[in-house]
Write an enzyme that holds these catalytic residues in place. Structure first.
Site, PDB file in Angstrom:
ATOM      1  N   THR A   1       0.792  -1.316   0.124  1.00 35.50           N
ATOM      2  CA  THR A   1      -0.226  -0.039  -0.038  1.00 35.50           C
ATOM      3  C   THR A   1       0.980   1.224   0.250  1.00 35.50           C
ATOM      4  O   THR A   1       1.971   1.139   0.519  1.00 35.50           O
ATOM      5  CB  THR A   1      -1.026  -0.113   1.315  1.00 35.50           C
ATOM      6  OG1 THR A   1      -1.657   1.356   1.228  1.00 35.50           O
ATOM      7  CG2 THR A   1      -0.197  -0.217   2.308  1.00 35.50           C
ATOM      8  N   ASP A   2       0.314   2.349  -0.492  1.00 38.31           N
ATOM      9  CA  ASP A   2       0.998   3.630  -0.552  1.00 38.31           C
ATOM     10  C   ASP A   2       1.302   4.159   1.075  1.00 38.31           C
ATOM     11  O   ASP A   2       1.837   5.025   0.995  1.00 38.31           O
ATOM     12  CB  ASP A   2       0.367   4.603  -1.328  1.00 38.31           C
ATOM     13  CG  ASP A   2      -1.068   4.928  -0.734  1.00 38.31           C
ATOM     14  OD1 ASP A   2      -1.656   4.262  -0.024  1.00 38.31           O
ATOM     15  OD2 ASP A   2      -1.896   5.944  -1.673  1.00 38.31           O
ATOM     16  N   GLU A   3       0.215   3.471   1.883  1.00 40.00           N
ATOM     17  CA  GLU A   3       0.514   4.150   3.292  1.00 40.00           C
ATOM     18  C   GLU A   3       1.687   3.982   4.223  1.00 40.00           C
ATOM     19  O   GLU A   3       2.047   4.512   4.978  1.00 40.00           O
ATOM     20  CB  GLU A   3      -0.703   3.336   4.216  1.00 40.00           C
ATOM     21  CG  GLU A   3      -1.936   3.731   3.487  1.00 40.00           C
ATOM     22  CD  GLU A   3      -3.127   3.448   4.582  1.00 40.00           C
ATOM     23  OE1 GLU A   3      -2.872   3.278   5.866  1.00 40.00           O
ATOM     24  OE2 GLU A   3      -4.265   3.497   4.102  1.00 40.00           O
TER      25      GLU A   3
ATOM     26  N   TYR B   1      -1.776  -0.633  11.387  1.00 40.57           N
ATOM     27  CA  TYR B   1      -1.822  -1.305   9.632  1.00 40.57           C
ATOM     28  C   TYR B   1      -0.807  -1.026   8.771  1.00 40.57           C
ATOM     29  O   TYR B   1      -0.236  -1.915   8.188  1.00 40.57           O
ATOM     30  CB  TYR B   1      -3.165  -0.723   9.370  1.00 40.57           C
ATOM     31  CG  TYR B   1      -3.342  -0.964   7.567  1.00 40.57           C
ATOM     32  CD1 TYR B   1      -3.390  -2.333   7.241  1.00 40.57           C
ATOM     33  CD2 TYR B   1      -3.352   0.019   6.524  1.00 40.57           C
ATOM     34  CE1 TYR B   1      -3.489  -2.628   5.782  1.00 40.57           C
ATOM     35  CE2 TYR B   1      -3.343  -0.275   5.302  1.00 40.57           C
ATOM     36  CZ  TYR B   1      -3.311  -1.725   4.812  1.00 40.57           C
ATOM     37  OH  TYR B   1      -3.381  -1.655   3.526  1.00 40.57           O
TER      38      TYR B   1
ATOM     39  N   LYS C   1       2.085  -3.343   7.204  1.00 44.66           N
ATOM     40  CA  LYS C   1       2.353  -3.496   5.808  1.00 44.66           C
ATOM     41  C   LYS C   1       3.931  -3.133   5.604  1.00 44.66           C
ATOM     42  O   LYS C   1       4.434  -3.810   4.388  1.00 44.66           O
ATOM     43  CB  LYS C   1       1.545  -2.556   4.952  1.00 44.66           C
ATOM     44  CG  LYS C   1       0.049  -2.959   5.166  1.00 44.66           C
ATOM     45  CD  LYS C   1      -0.139  -4.564   4.514  1.00 44.66           C
ATOM     46  CE  LYS C   1      -0.119  -4.668   3.095  1.00 44.66           C
ATOM     47  NZ  LYS C   1      -0.493  -5.991   2.302  1.00 44.66           N
TER      48      LYS C   1
HETATM   49  P1  NAD Z   1     -10.074  -7.128   2.330  1.00 41.87           P
HETATM   50  O1  NAD Z   1      -9.760  -6.899   4.009  1.00 41.87           O
HETATM   51  O2  NAD Z   1     -11.261  -6.681   1.856  1.00 41.87           O
HETATM   52  O3  NAD Z   1      -9.640  -8.452   2.227  1.00 41.87           O
HETATM   53  C1  NAD Z   1      -8.675  -9.377   2.798  1.00 41.87           C
HETATM   54  C2  NAD Z   1      -8.909 -10.692   2.415  1.00 41.87           C
HETATM   55  O4  NAD Z   1      -7.771 -11.600   2.967  1.00 41.87           O
HETATM   56  C3  NAD Z   1     -10.138 -11.369   3.026  1.00 41.87           C
HETATM   57  O5  NAD Z   1     -10.798 -12.287   2.143  1.00 41.87           O
HETATM   58  C4  NAD Z   1      -9.647 -12.209   4.440  1.00 41.87           C
HETATM   59  O6  NAD Z   1     -10.366 -13.324   4.416  1.00 41.87           O
HETATM   60  C5  NAD Z   1      -8.358 -12.653   3.901  1.00 41.87           C
HETATM   61  N1  NAD Z   1      -7.330 -12.787   5.136  1.00 41.87           N
HETATM   62  C6  NAD Z   1      -6.974 -12.119   5.942  1.00 41.87           C
HETATM   63  N2  NAD Z   1      -6.365 -12.631   6.922  1.00 41.87           N
HETATM   64  C7  NAD Z   1      -5.839 -13.726   6.282  1.00 41.87           C
HETATM   65  C8  NAD Z   1      -5.181 -14.690   6.846  1.00 41.87           C
HETATM   66  N3  NAD Z   1      -4.480 -14.791   7.919  1.00 41.87           N
HETATM   67  N4  NAD Z   1      -4.960 -15.976   6.037  1.00 41.87           N
HETATM   68  C9  NAD Z   1      -5.663 -16.033   5.057  1.00 41.87           C
HETATM   69  N5  NAD Z   1      -6.543 -15.078   4.390  1.00 41.87           N
HETATM   70  C10 NAD Z   1      -6.627 -13.968   5.347  1.00 41.87           C
HETATM   71  O7  NAD Z   1      -8.789  -6.475   1.824  1.00 41.87           O
HETATM   72  P2  NAD Z   1      -8.299  -5.558   0.358  1.00 41.87           P
HETATM   73  O8  NAD Z   1      -9.212  -4.191   0.523  1.00 41.87           O
HETATM   74  O9  NAD Z   1      -8.979  -6.131  -0.583  1.00 41.87           O
HETATM   75  O10 NAD Z   1      -6.952  -5.351   0.363  1.00 41.87           O
HETATM   76  C11 NAD Z   1      -6.278  -6.678  -0.277  1.00 41.87           C
HETATM   77  C12 NAD Z   1      -4.780  -6.262  -0.231  1.00 41.87           C
HETATM   78  O11 NAD Z   1      -4.412  -4.877  -0.798  1.00 41.87           O
HETATM   79  C13 NAD Z   1      -4.149  -5.874   1.265  1.00 41.87           C
HETATM   80  O12 NAD Z   1      -2.820  -6.605   1.155  1.00 41.87           O
HETATM   81  C14 NAD Z   1      -4.037  -4.457   1.297  1.00 41.87           C
HETATM   82  O13 NAD Z   1      -3.169  -4.169   2.130  1.00 41.87           O
HETATM   83  C15 NAD Z   1      -3.711  -4.127  -0.124  1.00 41.87           C
HETATM   84  N6  NAD Z   1      -4.089  -2.768  -0.755  1.00 41.87           N
HETATM   85  C16 NAD Z   1      -5.626  -2.413  -0.249  1.00 41.87           C
HETATM   86  C17 NAD Z   1      -5.855  -1.221  -0.762  1.00 41.87           C
HETATM   87  C18 NAD Z   1      -7.324  -0.687  -0.573  1.00 41.87           C
HETATM   88  O14 NAD Z   1      -7.804   0.521  -1.026  1.00 41.87           O
HETATM   89  N7  NAD Z   1      -8.183  -1.405   0.026  1.00 41.87           N
HETATM   90  C19 NAD Z   1      -4.917  -0.396  -1.405  1.00 41.87           C
HETATM   91  C20 NAD Z   1      -3.492  -0.730  -1.654  1.00 41.87           C
HETATM   92  C21 NAD Z   1      -3.182  -1.948  -1.150  1.00 41.87           C
HETATM   93  O1  DAU Z   2      -4.056   4.065   0.524  1.00 40.14           O
HETATM   94  C1  DAU Z   2      -4.218   2.848   0.472  1.00 40.14           C
HETATM   95  C2  DAU Z   2      -5.329   2.268   1.747  1.00 40.14           C
HETATM   96  O2  DAU Z   2      -6.185   2.734   1.383  1.00 40.14           O
HETATM   97  C3  DAU Z   2      -5.130   0.786   1.864  1.00 40.14           C
HETATM   98  O3  DAU Z   2      -3.917   0.457   2.235  1.00 40.14           O
HETATM   99  C4  DAU Z   2      -6.162   0.477   2.935  1.00 40.14           C
HETATM  100  O4  DAU Z   2      -6.139  -1.250   3.067  1.00 40.14           O
HETATM  101  C5  DAU Z   2      -7.495   0.969   2.805  1.00 40.14           C
HETATM  102  O5  DAU Z   2      -8.287   0.337   3.491  1.00 40.14           O
HETATM  103  C6  DAU Z   2      -7.356   2.491   2.441  1.00 40.14           C
HETATM  104  O6  DAU Z   2      -7.045   2.998   3.747  1.00 40.14           O
HETATM  105  P1  DAU Z   2      -7.889   4.571   4.158  1.00 40.14           P
HETATM  106  O7  DAU Z   2      -7.494   4.569   5.705  1.00 40.14           O
HETATM  107  O8  DAU Z   2      -7.236   5.574   3.539  1.00 40.14           O
HETATM  108  O9  DAU Z   2      -9.255   4.164   3.791  1.00 40.14           O
HETATM  109  P2  DAU Z   2     -10.603   4.294   4.518  1.00 40.14           P
HETATM  110  O10 DAU Z   2     -11.523   3.712   3.447  1.00 40.14           O
HETATM  111  O11 DAU Z   2     -10.782   3.520   5.897  1.00 40.14           O
HETATM  112  O12 DAU Z   2     -10.768   5.856   4.501  1.00 40.14           O
HETATM  113  C7  DAU Z   2     -10.696   6.614   3.423  1.00 40.14           C
HETATM  114  C8  DAU Z   2     -10.518   8.089   3.926  1.00 40.14           C
HETATM  115  O13 DAU Z   2     -12.179   8.439   4.719  1.00 40.14           O
HETATM  116  C9  DAU Z   2      -9.602   8.354   5.289  1.00 40.14           C
HETATM  117  O14 DAU Z   2      -9.221   9.736   5.222  1.00 40.14           O
HETATM  118  C10 DAU Z   2     -10.740   8.293   6.356  1.00 40.14           C
HETATM  119  C11 DAU Z   2     -11.947   8.812   5.764  1.00 40.14           C
HETATM  120  N1  DAU Z   2     -13.036   8.292   6.243  1.00 40.14           N
HETATM  121  C12 DAU Z   2     -13.443   6.972   6.595  1.00 40.14           C
HETATM  122  C13 DAU Z   2     -14.471   6.309   6.996  1.00 40.14           C
HETATM  123  C14 DAU Z   2     -14.757   4.859   7.153  1.00 40.14           C
HETATM  124  C15 DAU Z   2     -14.265   9.092   6.709  1.00 40.14           C
HETATM  125  O15 DAU Z   2     -14.105  10.210   6.651  1.00 40.14           O
HETATM  126  N2  DAU Z   2     -15.529   8.574   7.087  1.00 40.14           N
HETATM  127  C16 DAU Z   2     -15.648   7.173   7.129  1.00 40.14           C
HETATM  128  O16 DAU Z   2     -16.670   6.862   7.538  1.00 40.14           O
END
Ligand code: NAD
Ligand code: DAU
Length: 333
Positions: free
Chosen positions: A122-124, A149, A153
């Site tokens: 992730t970019d975080e 988190y 990562k």
């Molecule tokens: P998500 O939470 O929707 O899905 C995670 C999945 O991993 C689920 O299916 C869960 O059951 C599985 N999982 C969790 N723990 C596990 C374990 N111990 N063993 C096996 N399976 C397990 O997550 P997402 O938003 O789809 O993110 C997927 C990946 O992308 C992550 O690595 C996250 O860090 C990365 N990422 C997410 C975002 C975003 O915007 N959501 C952006 C950049 C990177």
């Molecule tokens: O940048 C990549 C990341 O983006 C991933 O690595 C993470 O897995 C993914 O969850 C996401 O992280 P954020 O913390 O940026 O996403 P989230 O959807 O939780 O929140 C996005 C923004 O919105 C953040 O600034 C917090 C804000 N927020 C979130 C929620 C749930 C609100 O203002 N209101 C809300 O109810």
């Protein structure tokens, strides 16, 4: 490459990736390896031919199970993680366990069986930027994570870099920005706001809403990961982003407008402790070296499709919604 294992393939981005690869590479076999935590859902993986798709329900921390799955494939695409910042603040341990220990188990298995690994990050991990900083995150930006988190990562990325250098594991890493699209859990920002409106409540903005995220459609994340898997240079990191910077207030206002509501009809709730201010990605390396381009460059259109998906799939998200909102209520968010 013919047989891939996709860890976390029942989650949001993993399942979108599985659908994308199933369509784009008809001669590949995909095994989803997933523990089905609260974030995993087998409903995300319907409609696949059993000759081309299988599912293993197991934890990535399970040394034997992951060893067996890795031994039977050509490559692992590692999405599995605990992914939500708010949860990591409430209870960090599952993040350390899955994100750090789980990635360690995968690295040991890929090392033992000499398999290709692509690690999804992730970019975080780079921390956050000032609103007016002209420098976006690049592959060379120093790590500076803020939350449990993002720090776990970051730890997992460090392990992958070390295993690639010290043991020659054939690994690549990608660091992507915020994804949106179908199958995203309602705990996350965009689905939470859409489903709040669909249930007759107001969207909830943390703090002032000035925080900026760099939005990318999840299908563009999938196409980038496939490009890196097939054409990436071993040991390298690639930033994935689609120049989609928007502040949270703008996004909430657009959701309200697209759903036929007054764009000021939202409420401010407690801010997230340590809340990162801004993320922004420079994806020049991926674009110039691997020729990748995003397809979903119209955020308004992508968001409209996403809203329609949540409108049309209430039975998918309604069961998660009650539990999620109970958690937020306790936090005053
Ligand atoms: P998500 O939470 O929707 O899905 C995670 C999945 O991993 C689920 O299916 C869960 O059951 C599985 N999982 C969790 N723990 C596990 C374990 N111990 N063993 C096996 N399976 C397990 O997550 P997402 O938003 O789809 O993110 C997927 C990946 O992308 C992550 O690595 C996250 O860090 C990365 N990422 C997410 C975002 C975003 O915007 N959501 C952006 C950049 C990177
Ligand atoms: O940048 C990549 C990341 O983006 C991933 O690595 C993470 O897995 C993914 O969850 C996401 O992280 P954020 O913390 O940026 O996403 P989230 O959807 O939780 O929140 C996005 C923004 O919105 C953040 O600034 C917090 C804000 N927020 C979130 C929620 C749930 C609100 O203002 N209101 C809300 O109810």
């Amino acid at each position: 490459m013919r047989k891939i294992v996709v860890t976390g393939g029942a989650g949001f981005i993993g399942s979108n990736f599985v659908h994308y690869v199933y369509k784009e590479r008809p001669d590949w076999h995909i095994t989803v390896y997933d523990a089905l935590t609260y974030a995993g859902n087998k409903e995300n993986l319907k409609g696949f031919d059993e000759n081309r798709f299988s599912f293993v329900e197991a934890n990535i921390c399970d040394e034997q199970a992951i060893d067996e799955a890795v031994s039977n494939c050509d490559a692992v695409v590692h999405f599995a993680a605990e992914s939500h910042n708010d949860n990591s603040l409430a209870n960090p341990w599952p993040f350390v366990e899955t994100n750090v220990v789980g990635t360690f188990r995968i690295l040991e298995a890929t090392r033992k069986h000499n398999k290709r690994l692509h690690h999804i990050s992730t970019d975080e991990v780079y921390g956050d930027l000032e609103l007016n900083d002209p420098n976006k995150f690049k592959e060379t930006t120093a790590y500076n994570p803020s939350s449990p988190y993002s720090s776990t990562k970051a730890g997992s990325d460090m392990l992958v870099r070390a295993w690639a250098r010290s043991f020659g594991v054939k690994a690549t890493i990608s660091n992507c920005s915020n994804n949106y699209g179908p199958y995203q859990h309602v705990e996350k920002f965009i689905p939470r706001q859409i489903t709040e409106i669909l249930q007759g409540r107001k969207p909830k903005l943390y703090g002032s809403g000035e925080n900026v995220r760099d939005w990318i459609h999840t299908e563009d994340h999938s196409s980038a990961v496939l490009a890196i898997l097939e054409k990436g240079t071993m040991g390298e990191t690639y930033m994935i982003g689609a120049n989609g910077e928007k502040n949270n207030k703008e996004v909430v206002e657009l959701i309200l407008e697209l759903m036929g509501k007054d764009s000021s009809d939202y409420e401010h709730v407690n801010d997230r402790p340590g809340h990162d201010l801004r993320y922004a990605i420079d994806s020049t390396k991926l674009r110039t070296e691997l020729g990748w381009e995003p397809k979903y460059t119209d955020f308004r259109a992508g968001l409209k499709d996403t809203i329609d998906w949540y409108k049309n799939n209430r039975s998918w998200w309604e069961p998660q919604k009650v539990v999620t909102e109970e958690k937020y209520k306790k936090l005053g968010r």
